[in-house]
Design an enzyme around this catalytic site. Sequence first.
Site, short mmCIF file in Angstrom:
data_model
loop_
_atom_site.label_atom_id
_atom_site.label_comp_id
_atom_site.label_asym_id
_atom_site.label_seq_id
_atom_site.Cartn_x
_atom_site.Cartn_y
_atom_site.Cartn_z
CB SER A 115 -0.89 -0.07 1.23
OG SER A 115 -1.01 1.17 1.84
CB SER A 116 0.37 4.69 -1.23
OG SER A 116 -0.83 4.96 -0.54
CB CYS A 117 0.28 3.56 4.33
SG CYS A 117 0.28 1.79 4.62
CE1 TYR A 144 -2.68 -3.46 6.13
CE2 TYR A 144 -2.00 -1.53 4.90
CZ TYR A 144 -2.61 -2.76 4.95
OH TYR A 144 -3.16 -3.30 3.81
CE LYS A 148 -0.27 -4.96 3.19
NZ LYS A 148 -0.58 -6.19 2.44
CG HIS A 187 -9.82 2.40 3.06
ND1 HIS A 187 -9.74 1.13 2.55
CD2 HIS A 187 -8.74 2.54 3.87
CE1 HIS A 187 -8.66 0.52 3.01
NE2 HIS A 187 -8.04 1.36 3.82
N1 LIG Z 1 -8.49 -1.32 -0.22
C1 LIG Z 1 -7.56 -0.45 -0.53
O1 LIG Z 1 -7.80 0.75 -0.70
C2 LIG Z 1 -6.16 -0.87 -0.72
C3 LIG Z 1 -5.24 0.08 -1.09
C4 LIG Z 1 -3.93 -0.28 -1.25
C5 LIG Z 1 -3.56 -1.59 -1.06
N2 LIG Z 1 -4.47 -2.52 -0.72
C6 LIG Z 1 -3.98 -3.88 -0.50
O2 LIG Z 1 -4.71 -4.86 -1.19
C7 LIG Z 1 -4.77 -6.05 -0.41
C8 LIG Z 1 -6.21 -6.49 -0.26
O3 LIG Z 1 -7.00 -5.45 0.30
P1 LIG Z 1 -8.60 -5.44 0.20
O4 LIG Z 1 -9.00 -4.03 0.19
O5 LIG Z 1 -9.05 -6.36 -0.86
O6 LIG Z 1 -8.99 -6.04 1.62
P2 LIG Z 1 -10.29 -6.89 2.05
O7 LIG Z 1 -11.43 -6.61 1.16
O8 LIG Z 1 -10.43 -6.68 3.51
O9 LIG Z 1 -9.83 -8.38 1.79
C9 LIG Z 1 -8.82 -8.95 2.54
C10 LIG Z 1 -8.79 -10.42 2.28
O10 LIG Z 1 -7.80 -10.98 3.14
C11 LIG Z 1 -8.31 -12.17 3.66
N3 LIG Z 1 -7.75 -12.41 4.99
C12 LIG Z 1 -7.61 -11.54 6.02
N4 LIG Z 1 -7.10 -12.16 7.09
C13 LIG Z 1 -6.92 -13.46 6.72
C14 LIG Z 1 -6.45 -14.61 7.39
N5 LIG Z 1 -6.04 -14.57 8.67
N6 LIG Z 1 -6.42 -15.78 6.70
C15 LIG Z 1 -6.85 -15.84 5.43
N7 LIG Z 1 -7.28 -14.79 4.74
C16 LIG Z 1 -7.34 -13.62 5.38
C17 LIG Z 1 -9.81 -12.02 3.76
O11 LIG Z 1 -10.39 -13.30 3.65
P3 LIG Z 1 -11.95 -13.63 4.00
O12 LIG Z 1 -12.78 -12.68 3.22
O13 LIG Z 1 -12.13 -15.03 3.56
O14 LIG Z 1 -12.09 -13.44 5.48
C18 LIG Z 1 -10.10 -11.14 2.55
O15 LIG Z 1 -10.41 -11.92 1.44
C19 LIG Z 1 -4.07 -5.72 0.90
O16 LIG Z 1 -2.75 -6.16 0.85
C20 LIG Z 1 -4.08 -4.23 0.95
O17 LIG Z 1 -2.99 -3.71 1.65
C21 LIG Z 1 -5.77 -2.20 -0.54
#
Ligand SMILES: NC(=O)c1ccc[n+]([C@@H]2O[C@H](COP(=O)([O-])OP(=O)(O)OC[C@H]3O[C@@H](n4cnc5c(N)ncnc54)[C@H](OP(=O)(O)O)[C@@H]3O)[C@@H](O)[C@H]2O)c1
Length: 323
Positions: A115-117, A144, A148, A187
């Site tokens: 992530s950009s953070c 976090y 990362k 967010h």
């Molecule tokens: N959202 C943003 O704005 C954003 C921005 C920059 C980067 N990112 C990056 O993109 C990635 C995904 O983010 P997202 O927004 O898609 O998040 P999300 O919707 O919360 O999804 C996270 C996923 O991680 C899984 N997970 C969490 N804890 C787990 C565990 N203990 N064991 C197995 N699976 C686990 C969850 O599985 P279940 O659903 O099955 O529980 C879920 O599918 C992250 O690395 C994040 O840093 C996101």
Amino acid sequence: MLKTNKLITKKTKIYIAGQRGMVGSAIWRALEKKGYSNLIGKTSAELDLRNQQAVLDFYNQKQPEVVIDAAAKVGGILANNDFPYQFLMENMQIQNNLIDGAHKGGIEKFIFLGSSCIYPKFAPQPLREEYLLTDSLEPTNEWYAIAKITGVKACQSIRKQYQKEYVSLMPTNLYGSFDNFDLQSSHVLPAMLRKFHEAKLNKHSDVTLWGTGKPMREFLFVDDMAEAVLYALENELPEYLYNIGTGKDITIKELAETIQKVIGHQGNILWDACKPDGTPRKLMDVSKIKKLGWQYSTELEDGIKKTYQWFLENIDTIKEIKL
Ligand SMILES: NC(=O)c1ccc[n+]([C@@H]2O[C@H](COP(=O)([O-])OP(=O)(O)OC[C@H]3O[C@@H](n4cnc5c(N)ncnc54)[C@H](OP(=O)(O)O)[C@@H]3O)[C@@H](O)[C@H]2O)c1
């Protein structure tokens, strides 16, 4: 010259960790649409990625050829601030188990999402990949961010020492279908979308938003992010770290006005300046990935329209991650 990865075919067995999340599900859709037919995924209930032995057993049993890591414990300012230990430790556990297990299992290609953070709070803007670890982080989400950063470094060290294609992609703020719309843990963009929607239903009542509205942020539609992952999958990216975004930012106030317009809310917007603003500006320099041939395609207003449409169609089942 960018090289296509000739080992990747539509039959390559690809494990998408976190395939039910906002980013993971977008990656799954993009790969399926492109004809990839050997995708595997598990929910956290089926495979808890914090459990090292369970991850090793899963790798042994399924033998994936590529891993895309979109699994993480994710949240906004409030969640990060209130649960520092979980944001640090659970994210390190998840990624360590996935990365180390993949390396030891002989997996040659791994795409890690950060992530950009990860960049310092007051780094020059736009943020370039080489600013990593040059100054202090934003305190509200440093837990976090540190997790990362260790993921980025783990992939970089495997790449350096074993010449494997382990690459990290750092997305800017993402939004789109399957986002978290809980007002406590979400967010900024999904939280605003929900607030304006509810205020519209409530006879266009006023909407109070956090902070001053002055900070500047960049937003990328999650399906564009999935296209970037597809690009990283099919090509051999020459460096260990790439920013993924639009390269354009707007103020939070402009974001609020755009969402208000898309939703058709006609009340006032009030700003609660007692609440924290976070980093004053966060814009990615995306020239590295752009030079290689990838760039975003969805403009912000179009992305918000698509997200709102999805929100309305899924209003009974939208995700609300409780703290
Ligand atoms: N959202 C943003 O704005 C954003 C921005 C920059 C980067 N990112 C990056 O993109 C990635 C995904 O983010 P997202 O927004 O898609 O998040 P999300 O919707 O919360 O999804 C996270 C996923 O991680 C899984 N997970 C969490 N804890 C787990 C565990 N203990 N064991 C197995 N699976 C686990 C969850 O599985 P279940 O659903 O099955 O529980 C879920 O599918 C992250 O690395 C994040 O840093 C996101």
